[in-house]
Design a protein around this motif. Structure first.
Motif, PDB file in Angstrom:
ATOM      1  N   ARG A 162     -18.741  17.810  44.727  1.00 36.60           N
ATOM      2  CA  ARG A 162     -18.638  16.807  45.608  1.00 36.60           C
ATOM      3  C   ARG A 162     -17.330  17.203  46.407  1.00 36.60           C
ATOM      4  O   ARG A 162     -16.285  17.351  45.613  1.00 36.60           O
ATOM      5  N   ILE A 163     -17.415  17.171  47.709  1.00 33.95           N
ATOM      6  CA  ILE A 163     -16.105  17.377  48.372  1.00 33.95           C
ATOM      7  C   ILE A 163     -15.477  16.038  49.064  1.00 33.95           C
ATOM      8  O   ILE A 163     -14.654  16.139  49.854  1.00 33.95           O
ATOM      9  N   THR A 164     -16.074  14.997  48.668  1.00 32.46           N
ATOM     10  CA  THR A 164     -15.711  13.731  49.299  1.00 32.46           C
ATOM     11  C   THR A 164     -14.865  13.213  47.950  1.00 32.46           C
ATOM     12  O   THR A 164     -15.365  13.384  47.028  1.00 32.46           O
ATOM     13  N   ASP A 165     -14.293  11.842  48.353  1.00 31.92           N
ATOM     14  CA  ASP A 165     -13.738  11.118  47.474  1.00 31.92           C
ATOM     15  C   ASP A 165     -14.692   9.947  46.727  1.00 31.92           C
ATOM     16  O   ASP A 165     -14.312   9.267  45.751  1.00 31.92           O
ATOM     17  N   ASN A 166     -15.779   9.802  47.016  1.00 34.15           N
ATOM     18  CA  ASN A 166     -16.917   8.827  46.679  1.00 34.15           C
ATOM     19  C   ASN A 166     -17.154   9.177  45.031  1.00 34.15           C
ATOM     20  O   ASN A 166     -17.281  10.523  44.522  1.00 34.15           O
ATOM     21  N   GLY A 173     -26.256  13.148  50.201  1.00 32.88           N
ATOM     22  CA  GLY A 173     -25.425  13.930  50.916  1.00 32.88           C
ATOM     23  C   GLY A 173     -26.282  15.366  51.183  1.00 32.88           C
ATOM     24  O   GLY A 173     -27.062  15.816  50.551  1.00 32.88           O
ATOM     25  N   ASP A 176     -21.916  18.298  54.165  1.00 32.84           N
ATOM     26  CA  ASP A 176     -20.655  17.245  54.484  1.00 32.84           C
ATOM     27  C   ASP A 176     -20.097  16.739  53.273  1.00 32.84           C
ATOM     28  O   ASP A 176     -19.126  16.325  53.326  1.00 32.84           O
ATOM     29  N   SER A 177     -20.955  16.629  52.226  1.00 34.35           N
ATOM     30  CA  SER A 177     -20.576  16.008  50.947  1.00 34.35           C
ATOM     31  C   SER A 177     -20.564  16.777  49.635  1.00 34.35           C
ATOM     32  O   SER A 177     -20.066  16.527  48.835  1.00 34.35           O
ATOM     33  N   TYR A 178     -21.435  18.052  49.927  1.00 38.67           N
ATOM     34  CA  TYR A 178     -21.391  18.825  48.700  1.00 38.67           C
ATOM     35  C   TYR A 178     -21.504  20.246  48.985  1.00 38.67           C
ATOM     36  O   TYR A 178     -21.496  20.611  50.271  1.00 38.67           O
ATOM     37  N   LYS A 193      -8.078  19.208  41.254  1.00 36.60           N
ATOM     38  CA  LYS A 193      -8.469  17.862  41.644  1.00 36.60           C
ATOM     39  C   LYS A 193      -7.585  17.137  40.466  1.00 36.60           C
ATOM     40  O   LYS A 193      -6.846  16.009  40.756  1.00 36.60           O
TER      41      LYS A 193
END
Length: 197
Positions: A162-166, A173, A176-178, A193
């Motif tokens: 996952r490349i978002t902070d959620n 997703g 844009d999210s993974y 991270k």
């Protein structure tokens, strides 16, 4: 005295197939391929997906390259047996989003002579086993693990990074999210991270 064979030769034989892997590995594409082949063979097919999966379509199961097949969205695994009408094949997409009751449902269907084909992520974005998939892997007759290509190094990828902070476990997703990563790149990304935090 010989024991009579109690197996009914006319009874349909059922089984479970699991297609698992990371995001962007072709799980849904393979599920759709198998289901379309069953339809060509004039088998009665029904496809289910979790109600929460509305990424590409409210109703259809759709792969990342927009191949699709009609499905029935359901809120829980317990709804699946209620909607079966003498099907030969039952497909279930995004199985990781279903409750743990899905394991018993799939086994019940297979015991009743239905070919059950399940597709889903075997690991969540943290690299841990995801939902009912591990238990389905243990009880399935056939397991296919598919792989994506690592976006960092080009090796086979088996992680959905996952490349978002959620931090929610369930987050629908796309790219844009993974991103798919191999074991080494996934470990490096997580170590980086963790140092930032």
């Amino acid at each position: 005295m010989f024991l009579e064979n109690t197996i009914n030769p006319k009874k349909k034989k059922g089984w479970i197939e699991v297609i698992c892997g990371s995001m962007f590995s072709g799980k849904t594409e393979e599920l759709i391929r198998r289901l379309k082949r069953a339809k060509i063979a004039k088998q009665k097919v029904e496809i289910f997906k979790p109600e929460i999966d509305t990424r590409y379509d409210e109703i259809a199961v759709v792969s990342h390259d927009y191949n699709q097949i009609h499905s029935t969205p359901v809120p829980a695994s317990a709804n699946i047996p209620l909607l079966i009408n003498d099907e030969d094949v039952v497909g279930i997409d995004e199985a990781q989003f279903f409750d743990m009751g899905l394991v018993a449902v799939c086994n019940q269907l297979a015991n009743n002579g239905i070919r059950v084909i399940v597709a889903g992520l075997d690991m969540d974005y943290t690299g841990k086993p995801f939902g009912p998939i591990p238990a389905l892997l243990a009880t399935a007759e056939y397991v296919t693990k598919v792989h994506a290509i690592c976006v960092n190094c080009g090796n086979l990828a088996n992680h959905s990074h996952r490349i978002t902070d959620n931090n929610k476990l369930v987050m629908l997703g796309e790219t844009d999210s993974y991103q798919p990563l191999c074991r080494d790149c996934f470990t490096l990304e997580n170590n980086f991270k963790n140092k930032k935090e």
